[in-house]
Write a protein that holds these residues in place. Structure first.
Motif, mmCIF file in Angstrom:
data_model
loop_
_atom_site.group_PDB
_atom_site.id
_atom_site.type_symbol
_atom_site.label_atom_id
_atom_site.label_comp_id
_atom_site.label_asym_id
_atom_site.label_seq_id
_atom_site.Cartn_x
_atom_site.Cartn_y
_atom_site.Cartn_z
ATOM 1 N N LEU A 1 0.829 -1.209 0.000
ATOM 2 C CA LEU A 1 0.000 0.000 0.000
ATOM 3 C C LEU A 1 0.862 1.257 0.000
ATOM 4 O O LEU A 1 0.519 2.264 -0.636
ATOM 5 N N HIS A 2 1.981 1.182 0.706
ATOM 6 C CA HIS A 2 2.900 2.324 0.748
ATOM 7 C C HIS A 2 3.427 2.634 -0.656
ATOM 8 O O HIS A 2 3.511 3.808 -1.050
ATOM 9 N N ILE A 3 3.765 1.580 -1.395
ATOM 10 C CA ILE A 3 4.231 1.776 -2.775
ATOM 11 C C ILE A 3 3.112 2.371 -3.627
ATOM 12 O O ILE A 3 3.341 3.272 -4.445
ATOM 13 N N TYR A 4 1.902 1.889 -3.417
ATOM 14 C CA TYR A 4 0.761 2.398 -4.183
ATOM 15 C C TYR A 4 0.559 3.895 -3.938
ATOM 16 O O TYR A 4 0.380 4.679 -4.883
ATOM 17 N N TYR A 5 0.598 4.295 -2.673
ATOM 18 C CA TYR A 5 0.365 5.700 -2.341
ATOM 19 C C TYR A 5 1.531 6.602 -2.739
ATOM 20 O O TYR A 5 1.361 7.819 -2.863
ATOM 21 N N ASN A 6 2.692 6.014 -2.918
ATOM 22 C CA ASN A 6 3.870 6.818 -3.254
ATOM 23 C C ASN A 6 4.414 6.462 -4.637
ATOM 24 O O ASN A 6 5.602 6.626 -4.902
ATOM 25 N N TRP A 7 3.529 5.973 -5.495
ATOM 26 C CA TRP A 7 3.963 5.510 -6.816
ATOM 27 C C TRP A 7 4.590 6.638 -7.641
ATOM 28 O O TRP A 7 5.590 6.430 -8.337
ATOM 29 N N LYS A 8 4.034 7.818 -7.548
ATOM 30 C CA LYS A 8 4.583 8.941 -8.319
ATOM 31 C C LYS A 8 6.001 9.275 -7.867
ATOM 32 O O LYS A 8 6.875 9.554 -8.693
ATOM 33 N N ALA A 9 6.219 9.231 -6.563
ATOM 34 C CA ALA A 9 7.561 9.523 -6.048
ATOM 35 C C ALA A 9 8.553 8.449 -6.486
ATOM 36 O O ALA A 9 9.707 8.751 -6.826
ATOM 37 N N ILE A 10 8.101 7.200 -6.503
ATOM 38 C CA ILE A 10 8.986 6.108 -6.925
ATOM 39 C C ILE A 10 9.331 6.249 -8.401
ATOM 40 O O ILE A 10 10.485 6.044 -8.810
ATOM 41 N N LEU A 11 8.334 6.610 -9.215
ATOM 42 C CA LEU A 11 8.605 6.824 -10.640
ATOM 43 C C LEU A 11 9.595 7.966 -10.834
ATOM 44 O O LEU A 11 10.429 7.929 -11.750
ATOM 45 N N ALA A 12 9.512 8.960 -9.962
ATOM 46 C CA ALA A 12 10.438 10.093 -10.069
ATOM 47 C C ALA A 12 11.877 9.641 -9.849
ATOM 48 O O ALA A 12 12.808 10.196 -10.441
ATOM 49 N N TYR A 13 12.058 8.617 -8.996
ATOM 50 C CA TYR A 13 13.404 8.090 -8.760
ATOM 51 C C TYR A 13 13.967 7.424 -10.014
ATOM 52 O O TYR A 13 15.184 7.275 -10.152
ATOM 53 N N LEU A 14 13.061 6.992 -10.912
ATOM 54 C CA LEU A 14 13.476 6.249 -12.099
ATOM 55 C C LEU A 14 13.502 7.123 -13.352
ATOM 56 O O LEU A 14 13.528 6.606 -14.467
ATOM 57 N N LYS A 15 13.507 8.421 -13.162
ATOM 58 C CA LYS A 15 13.561 9.330 -14.307
ATOM 59 C C LYS A 15 14.910 10.026 -14.370
ATOM 60 O O LYS A 15 15.527 10.297 -13.339
ATOM 61 N N ASP A 16 15.354 10.275 -15.598
ATOM 62 C CA ASP A 16 16.634 10.956 -15.769
ATOM 63 C C ASP A 16 16.431 12.464 -15.677
ATOM 64 O O ASP A 16 15.339 12.943 -15.353
ATOM 65 N N LYS A 17 17.476 13.197 -15.984
ATOM 66 C CA LYS A 17 17.403 14.653 -15.856
ATOM 67 C C LYS A 17 16.401 15.268 -16.826
ATOM 68 O O LYS A 17 15.880 16.354 -16.576
ATOM 69 N N ALA A 18 16.142 14.569 -17.916
ATOM 70 C CA ALA A 18 15.169 15.062 -18.891
ATOM 71 C C ALA A 18 13.750 14.638 -18.529
ATOM 72 O O ALA A 18 12.830 14.814 -19.325
ATOM 73 N N ARG A 19 13.585 14.058 -17.342
ATOM 74 C CA ARG A 19 12.292 13.616 -16.830
ATOM 75 C C ARG A 19 11.712 12.473 -17.643
ATOM 76 O O ARG A 19 10.502 12.251 -17.672
ATOM 77 N N ARG A 20 12.579 11.711 -18.304
ATOM 78 C CA ARG A 20 12.126 10.534 -19.036
ATOM 79 C C ARG A 20 12.298 9.306 -18.149
ATOM 80 O O ARG A 20 13.287 9.184 -17.431
ATOM 81 N N LEU A 21 11.303 8.402 -18.241
ATOM 82 C CA LEU A 21 11.360 7.186 -17.431
ATOM 83 C C LEU A 21 12.517 6.309 -17.896
ATOM 84 O O LEU A 21 12.616 5.956 -19.068
ATOM 85 N N LYS A 22 13.370 5.961 -16.966
ATOM 86 C CA LYS A 22 14.539 5.147 -17.283
ATOM 87 C C LYS A 22 14.796 4.211 -16.104
ATOM 88 O O LYS A 22 15.146 4.649 -15.013
ATOM 89 N N ILE A 23 14.587 2.911 -16.362
ATOM 90 C CA ILE A 23 14.731 1.937 -15.278
ATOM 91 C C ILE A 23 16.172 1.883 -14.774
ATOM 92 O O ILE A 23 16.437 1.954 -13.571
ATOM 93 N N TRP A 24 17.082 1.767 -15.709
ATOM 94 C CA TRP A 24 18.487 1.563 -15.312
ATOM 95 C C TRP A 24 19.187 2.901 -15.077
ATOM 96 O O TRP A 24 20.123 3.276 -15.770
ATOM 97 N N THR A 25 18.709 3.602 -14.065
ATOM 98 C CA THR A 25 19.377 4.834 -13.650
ATOM 99 C C THR A 25 20.614 4.466 -12.833
ATOM 100 O O THR A 25 20.731 3.327 -12.340
#
Length: 281
Positions: free
Chosen positions: A66-90
């Motif tokens: 549930l914690h991951i669900y409520y903070n999904w946007k923040a987790i996705l932000a951790y996986l974005k590069d400087k150009a704000r593109r989703l990148k798994i292998w940061t």
């Protein structure tokens, strides 16, 4: 009441309980020793600590989900590069994944420093076995009284007399050792000590029908010394049965060398000592 805040706090508290139970289960004796000696900590036995650990783990997984669900946007932000593109292998994810992989591989390969906690855990278990004692065989506490007497070479009628003289209450000789122990507020080990006061109807060699726990770790010389057997006669008997043996090898090592289990080696010795071919010193 904020559900997000409650979820985070539940994850925290369940994690703390998991941490505590993990430490307790880490230092607890092995199951056979804990159940035999009725080991307890803070009034709870090993099974109860294990039950708490499992349910706290489930609660933690649900709350962290549930914690991951409520903070999904923040987790996705951790996986974005400087150009704000989703990148798994940061870089951060690479380090996190690499660290996890190294710990996993090191644990499976049992190499230092990953093997150190495992070695220390084994040391704690061995020390507990020495401190609390081991049962005559695995899960001995679950055996019926009549079965236990037979497997340990004790005379059942004399065992019953010894228990009655000690004021031990039980309904019948088919009650398990564990049930008798609980009925009298004692450990199965304590009941066994009372039973040992009875006259033993031992096997000719003095070796129990079931190999005691830890037998595989004993050298052949130690086994002979424990049961008063002639080392030379035992070696000669095993060699006559086609086994390659050496007194300084453990039963486990002898078994591995000959493609059999340590129990097979033990049984071969026990059967041989029941004949006149193997003598006591």
């Amino acid at each position: 009441m904020k559900l997000r805040k409650m979820t985070s706090l539940t994850a925290l508290t369940s994690f703390v309980f998991m941490l505590v139970t993990s430490i307790i289960l880490y230092i607890a004796p092995q199951g056979r020793v804990a159940y035999w000696a009725d080991w307890r900590l803070l009034g709870l036995d090993k099974t109860q600590w294990g039950d708490i650990h499992i349910n706290m783990g489930i609660l933690f997984l649900v709350s962290i989900g549930l914690h991951i669900y409520y903070n999904w946007k923040a987790i996705l932000a951790y996986l974005k590069d400087k150009a704000r593109r989703l990148k798994i292998w940061t870089p951060e994810f690479n380090v996190a994944f690499g660290l996890t992989a190294v710990v996993l591989a090191g644990t499976l390969a049992t190499v230092p420093p990953f093997s150190w906690p495992l070695v220390f855990n084994a040391h704690l278990k061995d020390a507990a076995a020495v401190q609390y004692g081991e049962p005559p065989y695995g899960h001995a506490e679950l055996s019926r009284l009549d079965q236990f007497a037979r497997k340990t070479g004790l005379s059942l009628p004399e065992v019953l007399v010894a228990l009655n003289d000690a004021g031990i209450r039980f309904d019948r000789d088919q009650d398990s050792l564990q049930a008798i122990a609980r009925q009298n507020g004692r450990s199965p080990q304590a009941i066994y000590h009372i039973m040992q006061g009875a006259q033993a109807s031992a096997l000719p060699s003095g070796m129990p029908a079931e190999a005691p726990p830890g037998t595989g770790k004993k050298t052949l010389a130690e086994l002979c010394l424990a049961y008063g057997l002639s080392e030379a006669d035992v070696v000669r008997s095993l060699q006559g049965s086609g086994f390659q043996v050496s007194p300084e090898l453990t039963l486990k090592e002898i078994g591995a060398k000959n493609g059999v289990s340590p129990i097979d080696i033990y049984d071969t010795i026990r059967q041989a000592t029941a004949t006149p071919g193997v003598k006591t010193p």
